[in-house]
Design an enzyme around this catalytic site. Structure first.
Site, mmCIF file in Angstrom:
data_model
loop_
_atom_site.group_PDB
_atom_site.id
_atom_site.type_symbol
_atom_site.label_atom_id
_atom_site.label_comp_id
_atom_site.label_asym_id
_atom_site.label_seq_id
_atom_site.Cartn_x
_atom_site.Cartn_y
_atom_site.Cartn_z
ATOM 1 C CD GLU A 85 -2.178 4.253 -6.325
ATOM 2 O OE1 GLU A 85 -2.620 5.380 -6.094
ATOM 3 O OE2 GLU A 85 -1.439 3.649 -5.516
ATOM 4 C CG HIS B 71 -1.799 0.034 -4.188
ATOM 5 N ND1 HIS B 71 -2.005 1.330 -3.815
ATOM 6 C CD2 HIS B 71 -2.311 -0.721 -3.185
ATOM 7 C CE1 HIS B 71 -2.619 1.358 -2.653
ATOM 8 N NE2 HIS B 71 -2.811 0.126 -2.251
ATOM 9 C CB SER C 155 -0.864 0.073 1.246
ATOM 10 O OG SER C 155 -1.508 -1.115 1.500
ATOM 11 C CG ASN D 6 -2.852 4.671 0.286
ATOM 12 O OD1 ASN D 6 -4.056 4.911 0.290
ATOM 13 N ND2 ASN D 6 -2.374 3.441 0.309
#
Ligand SMILES: NC(=O)c1ccc[n+]([C@@H]2O[C@H](COP(=O)([O-])OP(=O)(O)OC[C@H]3O[C@@H](n4cnc5c(N)ncnc54)[C@H](O)[C@@H]3O)[C@@H](O)[C@H]2O)c1
Length: 655
Positions: free
Chosen positions: A153, A141, A120, A192
């Protein structure tokens, strides 16, 4: 490369979901977990998830068993890896554990298999640094739950090979996802990382006793968010939130290390849903949020400005394009819009003032305005103009942008961008000249691709521009020829990606490239003689050299248009790709060349091919011997030989 079998390592929440997605797309998956009970749990999780889809009418019941039939469950890693072309790691977010897993994967997997990690936050470069073959690893991801969330991603680590990056991107599309390209590795990647300052902000609100969690969550829900930020942190797990903060503290800014609340909650085992209590008590999977009126101490604008600020930093750093940031953040956060479109509705001053205010109030340096916002260039960053300047700093044309220039790895792509027909005129020639000059000395670029924006390469020279007399026309003609000639002299492999119409000046431009690729129906030709002109900019000379006098005279004297297929038969074009895949395949080809061909060898070979054809044979052969001697002393020659002996990919440095 067609990926027909994938191994997923770790059958937890993410790994089992990823296996389900891949099997649903018709591809075989081996799912491995070192804990038998986790494997059983993963299997029943997939069955339940598929049954839900059948119940909701989103899958036929017959397909359920077909999908399950494509997933094999393994307790031995070595067996699970046999025959797989892609390995996706989805074990817990513990760097040492991922290192241990990849050490074994490198031992047992097919040596050509692409390796991917579903981490992550951890930089791909950091995980790859522990691998013997770091170039094989790419970030992939997925978002939770993988079966529902469209976003993937795809992250390029500093050492990831361009071809693996592209393969993982293509594969993500193939399994029905909407991937975005994260071209530069950063902690948290796009979604994130943009959320990171926001999480910090919500924790700092409590540390500064601005309001209660329930009042702020109530405010968030009043703004149509499905869950308030504290309920969400409880759901994700306070330990996970703290791990992320600690990692960002190490990699992004010490501001992330100045909180106390998550540390205290972890030490008290108040981890949220998983321990029954976090910011709230949890019963039967539901947070017991005390009722409260929406807070009046926070504004949605605070959150939006923090998102815009971090998105701007990502654009400045070249992590991803504004389009991919917008797409990624909205898909990843399940929102109808992302920071790029929000920024379009706000002024630079509004955003900057708000960020200064937040920084002064909470002291976190990550709230400070990004450079472009500070300098009043937020809009420039958001609409991609800043990207063009920074990304291609040495290669972007000046002034009006009649060429688009984009760098991906060691490949530079130039697209003519002059109206619907990409016509060539003085201004386009000047910009092309400028771009070629800047690329010339850029040792990071090994291959250049030239094409047109839109559906066609170029319909030719602009005939309506005013040129006062013959002398000026001679100079105009000479100018185009000299600029095009530079393409055959530049020390890079130059590929013309011919599509749609490639006529007159457009065809002349392509003839000066080293390699031409096309699609079958492409329309090519020299119509000049039919309008009283002749093929200039080297056309009258180059074509005959390339395909012989007879064919060249026919094509020039009749002005007939011909297809990509005939061009292939005549040897003008070396490769034909399908029209829909032309750009993708050309870029893959360019990437492949940029990785396998020594740039010095390519540069010297070009000189020998073109200059050698203009001199007597013994002079050409002498030039060849001297070039051999020159290349013998280069580091890239040593690298090529060592890579060949060691059966690995070479890493050329243009030295
Ligand atoms: N949970 C999320 O929302 C989410 C979202 C995106 C990415 N991720 C990332 O995905 C990865 C996995 O997260 P998760 O939520 O699925 O975790 P999880 O704890 O649900 O699953 C991890 C699985 O890995 C297995 N495992 C542990 N050690 C192993 C080993 N040595 N070999 C094989 N299997 C092993 C465990 O038994 C478990 O089944 C992490 O890197 C996480 O950061 C998680």
């Amino acid at each position: 490369m067609e990926i027909k079998q994938v191994t997923v390592i770790g059958s937890g929440l993410m790994g089992s979901g990823i296996a389900q997605v891949i099997a649903t797309a018709g591809i075989n998956v081996n799912l491995f977990d070192s804990f038998p009970e986790a494997l059983d749990k993963g299997k029943s999780g997939i069955e339940k998830s598929l049954a839900r889809l059948v119940k909701a009418g989103r899958m036929k019941s017959d397909d359920l068993s077909k999908v399950m039939g494509r997933i094999k469950f393994y307790r031995e890693m070595e067996e699970s890896l046999a025959g797989s072309e892609l390995v996706i790691e989805a074990v817990p977010e513990i760097p040492e554990l991922k290192e241990e897993v990849f050490n074994s994967v490198e031992k047992f997997a097919n040596p050509d298999a692409i390796l991917a990690t579903n981490t992550s936050n951890i930089r791909i470069t950091e995980i790859a640094s522990k691998l013997k073959t770091p170039e094989r690893l790419v970030g992939m991801h997925f978002f939770n739950p993988p079966a529902m969330m469209k976003l993937v991603e795809v992250i390029k680590g500093e050492k990831s090979s361009e071809s693996n990056f592209q393969e993982v991107f293509n594969f993500s599309k193939k399994i029905g996802k909407e991937p975005i390209k994260v071209c530069k590795d950063t902690a948290g990647f796009v979604v994130n990382r943009i959320s990171a300052p926001e999480s910090l902000y919500f924790i700092l609100l409590l540390e500064n006793k601005v309001d209660s969690p329930e009042a702020i969550d109530s405010f968030a829900r009043s703004q149509a968010l499905p869950m308030g930020p504290y309920e969400l942190m409880d759901y994700v797990g306070i330990d996970t939130v703290l791990h992320s903060l600690e990692y960002y503290n190490k990699t992004l800014s010490s501001a992330y290390g100045k909180t106390t609340i998550p540390q205290k909650m972890v030490s008290e085992k108040r981890l949220g849903i998983k321990t029954g209590e976090g910011f709230y008590k949890w019963k039967e999977g539901k947070a017991q949020v005390p009722s409260a009126s929406p807070s009046t101490k926070v504004e949605l604008l605070d959150v939006f400005c923090l998102e815009i600020n971090e998105a701007t930093k990502l654009i400045e750093e070249g992590v991803a394009s504004p389009e991919d940031i917008e797409k990624g953040f909205s898909l990843g956060m399940n929102r109808p819009f992302g920071p790029v479109s929000v920024a379009k509705g706000l002024s630079n001053k509004e955003v900057k003032d708000k960020l200064i205010q937040l920084h002064e109030k909470y002291g976190a340096d990550v709230f400070k305005p990004a450079k472009s916002i500070d300098e009043g260039r937020m809009k420039e960053a958001m609409d991609g103009r800043l990207k063009a300047k920074t990304e291609a700093k040495a290669i972007t044309a000046e002034g009006e942008q009649l060429l688009n220039v984009k760098r991906t790895g060691k490949v530079a792509r130039i697209e003519l961008n002059n109206g619907r027909n990409n016509l060539l005129n003085m201004k386009v020639l000047d910009q092309l000249n400028n771009v070629i000059d800047q690329l010339w000395n850029d040792r990071e670029v090994f291959v250049v691709v030239i094409s047109g924006n839109g559906n066609l390469f170029s319909a030719g020279a602009e005939l309506t521009q005013f040129i006062p007399d013959s002398m000026e026309f001679i100079e105009y003609s000479r100018k185009g020829e000299r600029i095009f000639r530079k393409l055959s002299e530049i020390p890079k492999i130059v590929i013309a990606e011919m599509k749609g119409y490639v006529l007159g000046g457009g065809f002349e431009l392509s003839l000066n490239c080293d390699i031409r690729v096309s699609h079958s129906e492409c329309v090519i030709g020299f119509p000049e003689t039919t309008i009283g002109l002749l093929p200039g900019w080297s056309g009258s000379q180059k074509l005959a050299k390339l395909i012989g006098m007879s064919r060249a005279s026919y094509l020039i004297l009749t002005g007939e248009r011909f297809t990509g297929d005939l061009a292939k038969e005549y040897g003008i074009v070396s490769r034909i790709y399908s029209k829909n895949e032309l750009q993708e395949r050309t870029m893959e080809f360019a990437t492949e060349l940029s990785e396998k061909v020594s740039p010095i060898a390519a540069a010297l070979s070009k000189k020998l091919i073109y200059k050698g054809s203009e001199v007597p044979a013994d002079v050409g052969l002498e030039m060849e011997s001297i070039a051999m001697g020159t290349i013998y002393g280069t580091k890239d020659f040593m690298e090529g030989i060592s890579a060949f002996v060691q059966k690995r990919k070479p890493e050329y440095k243009f030295q």
